[in-house]
Design a protein around this motif. Structure first.
Motif, PDB file in Angstrom:
ATOM      1  N   TYR A   1      12.439  -8.026  -3.111  1.00  0.00           N
ATOM      2  CA  TYR A   1      13.442  -8.234  -2.055  1.00  0.00           C
ATOM      3  C   TYR A   1      13.637  -7.005  -1.177  1.00  0.00           C
ATOM      4  CZ  TYR A   1      17.925  -9.594   0.007  1.00  0.00           C
ATOM      5  OH  TYR A   1      18.930  -9.876   0.886  1.00  0.00           O
ATOM      6  N   THR A   2      13.582  -5.813  -1.765  1.00  0.00           N
ATOM      7  CA  THR A   2      13.952  -4.604  -1.015  1.00  0.00           C
ATOM      8  C   THR A   2      12.739  -3.808  -0.505  1.00  0.00           C
ATOM      9  OG1 THR A   2      14.031  -3.294  -3.046  1.00  0.00           O
ATOM     10  CG2 THR A   2      16.090  -4.345  -2.347  1.00  0.00           C
ATOM     11  N   HIS A   3      11.574  -4.468  -0.408  1.00  0.00           N
ATOM     12  CA  HIS A   3      10.371  -3.681  -0.057  1.00  0.00           C
ATOM     13  C   HIS A   3      10.510  -2.952   1.272  1.00  0.00           C
ATOM     14  CE1 HIS A   3       8.702  -6.617   2.893  1.00  0.00           C
ATOM     15  NE2 HIS A   3       9.335  -7.496   2.148  1.00  0.00           N
ATOM     16  N   ALA A   4      11.131  -3.605   2.259  1.00  0.00           N
ATOM     17  CA  ALA A   4      11.252  -2.965   3.573  1.00  0.00           C
ATOM     18  C   ALA A   4      12.337  -1.893   3.554  1.00  0.00           C
ATOM     19  CB  ALA A   4      11.549  -4.020   4.633  1.00  0.00           C
ATOM     20  N   PHE A   5      13.429  -2.181   2.876  1.00  0.00           N
ATOM     21  CA  PHE A   5      14.528  -1.205   2.755  1.00  0.00           C
ATOM     22  C   PHE A   5      14.022   0.078   2.094  1.00  0.00           C
ATOM     23  CE2 PHE A   5      18.310   0.502   0.594  1.00  0.00           C
ATOM     24  CZ  PHE A   5      19.270   0.426   1.585  1.00  0.00           C
ATOM     25  N   ASP A   6      13.334  -0.071   1.000  1.00  0.00           N
ATOM     26  CA  ASP A   6      12.808   1.094   0.267  1.00  0.00           C
ATOM     27  C   ASP A   6      11.805   1.874   1.123  1.00  0.00           C
ATOM     28  OD1 ASP A   6      14.255   0.112  -1.887  1.00  0.00           O
ATOM     29  OD2 ASP A   6      12.531  -0.832  -2.835  1.00  0.00           O
ATOM     30  N   THR A   7      10.957   1.151   1.815  1.00  0.00           N
ATOM     31  CA  THR A   7       9.924   1.819   2.617  1.00  0.00           C
ATOM     32  C   THR A   7      10.542   2.541   3.813  1.00  0.00           C
ATOM     33  OG1 THR A   7       8.310   0.207   1.856  1.00  0.00           O
ATOM     34  CG2 THR A   7       7.743   1.426   3.855  1.00  0.00           C
TER      35      THR A   7
ATOM     36  N   GLN B   1       8.754   1.680  -5.846  1.00  0.00           N
ATOM     37  CA  GLN B   1       8.002   2.516  -4.891  1.00  0.00           C
ATOM     38  C   GLN B   1       7.010   1.674  -4.077  1.00  0.00           C
ATOM     39  OE1 GLN B   1       6.767   6.167  -7.256  1.00  0.00           O
ATOM     40  NE2 GLN B   1       7.991   5.093  -8.809  1.00  0.00           N
ATOM     41  N   PRO B   2       7.521   0.717  -3.301  1.00  0.00           N
ATOM     42  CA  PRO B   2       6.638  -0.238  -2.617  1.00  0.00           C
ATOM     43  C   PRO B   2       5.975   0.305  -1.354  1.00  0.00           C
ATOM     44  CG  PRO B   2       8.900  -0.691  -2.023  1.00  0.00           C
ATOM     45  CD  PRO B   2       8.943   0.436  -3.025  1.00  0.00           C
ATOM     46  N   TRP B   3       6.279   1.539  -0.969  1.00  0.00           N
ATOM     47  CA  TRP B   3       5.694   2.102   0.257  1.00  0.00           C
ATOM     48  C   TRP B   3       4.220   2.425   0.046  1.00  0.00           C
ATOM     49  CZ3 TRP B   3      10.240   4.123  -1.952  1.00  0.00           C
ATOM     50  CH2 TRP B   3      10.032   5.093  -2.937  1.00  0.00           C
ATOM     51  N   ARG B   4       3.465   2.220   1.116  1.00  0.00           N
ATOM     52  CA  ARG B   4       2.047   2.608   1.153  1.00  0.00           C
ATOM     53  C   ARG B   4       1.804   3.260   2.517  1.00  0.00           C
ATOM     54  NH1 ARG B   4       3.067   1.292  -3.254  1.00  0.00           N
ATOM     55  NH2 ARG B   4       2.015  -0.198  -4.622  1.00  0.00           N
ATOM     56  N   PHE B   5       0.951   4.266   2.561  1.00  0.00           N
ATOM     57  CA  PHE B   5       0.666   4.966   3.811  1.00  0.00           C
ATOM     58  C   PHE B   5      -0.846   5.081   3.975  1.00  0.00           C
ATOM     59  CE2 PHE B   5       4.683   6.754   2.168  1.00  0.00           C
ATOM     60  CZ  PHE B   5       5.532   6.544   3.249  1.00  0.00           C
ATOM     61  N   VAL B   6      -1.327   4.750   5.151  1.00  0.00           N
ATOM     62  CA  VAL B   6      -2.731   5.022   5.484  1.00  0.00           C
ATOM     63  C   VAL B   6      -2.701   6.034   6.628  1.00  0.00           C
ATOM     64  CG1 VAL B   6      -4.927   4.093   6.294  1.00  0.00           C
ATOM     65  CG2 VAL B   6      -3.461   2.707   4.800  1.00  0.00           C
ATOM     66  N   TYR B   7      -3.393   7.147   6.467  1.00  0.00           N
ATOM     67  CA  TYR B   7      -3.281   8.195   7.485  1.00  0.00           C
ATOM     68  C   TYR B   7      -4.645   8.571   8.050  1.00  0.00           C
ATOM     69  CZ  TYR B   7      -5.047  11.695   4.189  1.00  0.00           C
ATOM     70  OH  TYR B   7      -5.838  12.414   3.323  1.00  0.00           O
ATOM     71  N   ALA B   8      -4.591   9.183   9.208  1.00  0.00           N
ATOM     72  CA  ALA B   8      -5.785   9.779   9.811  1.00  0.00           C
ATOM     73  C   ALA B   8      -5.362  11.078  10.476  1.00  0.00           C
ATOM     74  CB  ALA B   8      -6.400   8.840  10.841  1.00  0.00           C
ATOM     75  N   ARG B   9      -6.060  12.141  10.146  1.00  0.00           N
ATOM     76  CA  ARG B   9      -5.770  13.434  10.787  1.00  0.00           C
ATOM     77  C   ARG B   9      -6.627  13.579  12.040  1.00  0.00           C
ATOM     78  NH1 ARG B   9      -7.072  18.124   8.373  1.00  0.00           N
ATOM     79  NH2 ARG B   9      -8.514  17.157   6.914  1.00  0.00           N
ATOM     80  N   ARG B  10      -6.033  14.178  13.043  1.00  0.00           N
ATOM     81  CA  ARG B  10      -6.775  14.503  14.255  1.00  0.00           C
ATOM     82  C   ARG B  10      -8.030  15.304  13.892  1.00  0.00           C
ATOM     83  NH1 ARG B  10      -4.989  14.233  18.891  1.00  0.00           N
ATOM     84  NH2 ARG B  10      -6.217  15.071  20.578  1.00  0.00           N
TER      85      ARG B  10
END
Ligand code: FMN
Length: 198
Positions: free
Chosen positions: A108-114, A53-62
């Motif tokens: 190896y698959t960090h971008a593929f998974d994300t 689960q290598p994805w990370r998200f940083v968000y900002a709401r309007r």
């Protein structure tokens, strides 16, 4: 044969794959925290190698203090329309993993998974009446600074999430491009048994 959005599927597929597209005209309305978290929930269940689960998200709401700082990490061309988004998301991946022996190794698959995770988010957005528009046009160095990204993480892309608006709300040049795009035929990218170069 299915036709939606002037897109024709040559083989039977779920309509959502033709319905999803990347508009630039957004209404500028707000999205609730709960609605946004539901999109990340869909991303959460994406598959990944060894379930890292290598994805990370940083968000900002309007309407929150973070929106302006995320907006300024985008290229100017994207800021022009993404400023009307309901939420902005910077998508990152963790490029390394810790082995059971405690060694740091490239994942190896960090971008593929994300990529799988972002697309789950995009489909969930579509199902919930929103649109998600990915952007590679991000100033990655600025994003690392502004967001405080640690080492072994890669800024992959940004995503604007919004409720679709009438194309007439866009500047002339963007309005002309505001339509669902077409695709290459399957025969150009799917090969039986052996790769066929272009
Ligand atoms: C990784 C990625 C980066 C993209 N970068 C941008 C971008 O910087 N600016 C933009 O307006 N659209 C961007 N797009 C949107 C693509 O142009 C769009 O997805 C593509 O033309 C296919 O059209 P559709 O999404 O409407 O089906 C990007 C899409 C992806 C997946």
């Amino acid at each position: 044969m299915t036709e939606i959005n002037h897109r024709i599927a040559d083989h039977p597929i779920h309509s959502i794959f033709l319905e999803r597209w990347s508009p630039r005209a957004f209404t500028g309305e707000e999205i609730s925290q709960e609605e946004l978290l539901a999109l990340f929930e869909a991303a959460r269940w994406a598959p990944s190698a060894s379930n890292i689960q290598p994805w990370r998200f940083v968000y900002a709401r309007r309407g929150t203090e973070h929106f302006a700082s995320l907006l300024e990490t985008l290229d100017e061309g994207n800021q022009r329309w993404a400023k009307k988004a309901s939420a902005l998301v910077i998508v990152l991946s963790k490029t390394h993993r810790l082995t059971s022996a405690g060694e740091v190794r490239p994942a190896y698959t960090h971008a593929f998974d994300t990529g799988a995770a972002w697309f789950a988010l995009a489909l969930q957005a579509q199902l919930a009446g929103w649109h998600a528009h990915a952007m590679a046009g991000v100033d990655r160095d600025k994003a690392v600074r502004v967001l405080g990204v640690p080492e072994h993480h890669r800024v992959e892309a940004a995503v604007a999430i919004g409720r679709i608006a009438d194309p007439s709300t866009l500047p002339d040049d963007l309005r002309e491009r505001e339509r669902p795009s077409q695709r290459k035929p399957i025969g150009e990218f799917v090969f039986e048994g052996r790769f066929k170069a272009d």
